[in-house]
Design an enzyme around this catalytic site. Structure first.
Site, PDB file in Angstrom:
ATOM      1  N   SER A 181      50.058 -63.955 -12.069  1.00 62.00           N
ATOM      2  CA  SER A 181      50.140 -64.164 -13.513  1.00 62.00           C
ATOM      3  C   SER A 181      48.960 -65.018 -13.915  1.00 62.00           C
ATOM      4  CB  SER A 181      51.439 -64.896 -13.856  1.00 62.00           C
ATOM      5  OG  SER A 181      51.449 -65.352 -15.199  1.00 62.00           O
ATOM      6  N   TYR A 187      58.366 -70.945 -12.734  1.00 60.99           N
ATOM      7  CA  TYR A 187      57.608 -69.690 -12.700  1.00 60.99           C
ATOM      8  C   TYR A 187      56.156 -69.934 -12.298  1.00 60.99           C
ATOM      9  CZ  TYR A 187      55.415 -65.372 -14.342  1.00 60.99           C
ATOM     10  OH  TYR A 187      54.692 -64.209 -14.424  1.00 60.99           O
TER      11      TYR A 187
END
Length: 282
Positions: free
Chosen positions: A136, A149
């Site tokens: 990400s 995350y």
């Protein structure tokens, strides 16, 4: 483009589905992992004879190894493996239960590790292959309210970078795919939102959560174009170790890395004070 055999985990929806569609459109035999018989049938209907579904929980390491061994025997030698399966936990650090953090790492980190470790021996013996994983933009910069995350994606970045340096000698490429915001259900079905319990964070976090929910379904990134970009890098002689996807990823990662560089420069003199007068340099 030479026909390849691909494995992509988590192809039911989102970027995993987009990567699979792009690979199939390029003429590649593509195996996609899903979690249900219904999703398996839907995936195989995308392109009968080329799309092969397998039911798999990537947190079950033995099952991952068994599936990959079966694919090597019955479908074909894997040329490209994309560890895509994952999800997001949204919540401030203090409000995120340890069990949620642990589950986040089990899926995003250990599930990816299990997938790549199972595929690697086959590629090493052939002296070729391309291992990719979806991290990400949050693996190269961090935002408030996404500590679990971002932590899982930062971990993947380190694993992939070290792995790439280990296996380059075998003709195996390793790429971290770093998407920005894409028009998928990542901020919807694929996100777990922790319960609020500390109102001291309200002024910071409520606008962030509301903005993310409002933007869901109207994100900047086009999943189909992401799929085309990933197919492209699997066809070049020297694919990147890092592939940012999206102008927002470029902007936010550049700013985040600049902030790290600023700290390094500002505190360089203090950093140097911790050396022995004589010592071995790495």
């Amino acid at each position: 483009m030479q026909e390849q055999t691909w494995l992509i985990t988590g192809v039911s929806t989102g970027l995993g589905r987009a990567f699979a569609r792009a690979a199939l459109d390029a003429g590649h035999t593509t195996v996609g992992t899903v979690r249900s018989e219904k999703d398996l049938r839907a995936f195989e209907e995308l392109k009968p004879g080329y799309a092969h579904g397998r039911i798999l929980d990537v947190t079950d390491g033995d099952a991952v190894s068994d599936v990959i061994a079966e694919l090597e025997q019955n479908v074909g030698a894997l040329d490209v493996v994309i560890a895509n399966a994952g999800y997001g936990v949204e919540g401030t650090f203090e409000e995120t239960p340890l069990a949620e953090v642990r589950r986040q790492f089990e899926v995003n980190v250990l599930g990816t590790v299990a997938t790549l470790q199972a595929a690697l021996p086959h590629m090493r013996r052939r002296r070729r292959g391309h291992l990719l994983a979806v991290t990400s933009m949050g693996g190269l910069m961090a935002v408030p309210g996404m500590s679990a995350y971002c932590g899982s994606k930062f971990a993947l970045e380190g694993i992939l970078e070290a792995l790439g340096k280990e296996v380059a000698q075998f003709g195996i490429h390793v790429t971290a795919i770093e998407p920005g915001s894409f028009r998928t259900d990542w901020a919807g079905r694929s996100m777990t939102r922790t319960a609020r319990s500390v109102d001291d964070y309200d002024d910071l976090f409520i606008p962030i959560r509301e903005a993310r929910q409002k933007a869901s379904g109207n994100q900047l990134g086009d999943p189909a174009k992401a799929g085309e970009a990933v197919v492209h890098i699997t066809s070049v002689d020297r694919p990147p170790a890092h592939l940012l996807l999206g102008s927002d990823a470029l902007r936010l990662v550049t700013a985040g890395r600049a902030a790290v560089d600023d700290d390094i420069r500002a505190w360089e003199a203090l950093s140097r004070t911790t050396d022995f007068a004589e010592g071995a340099q790495l």
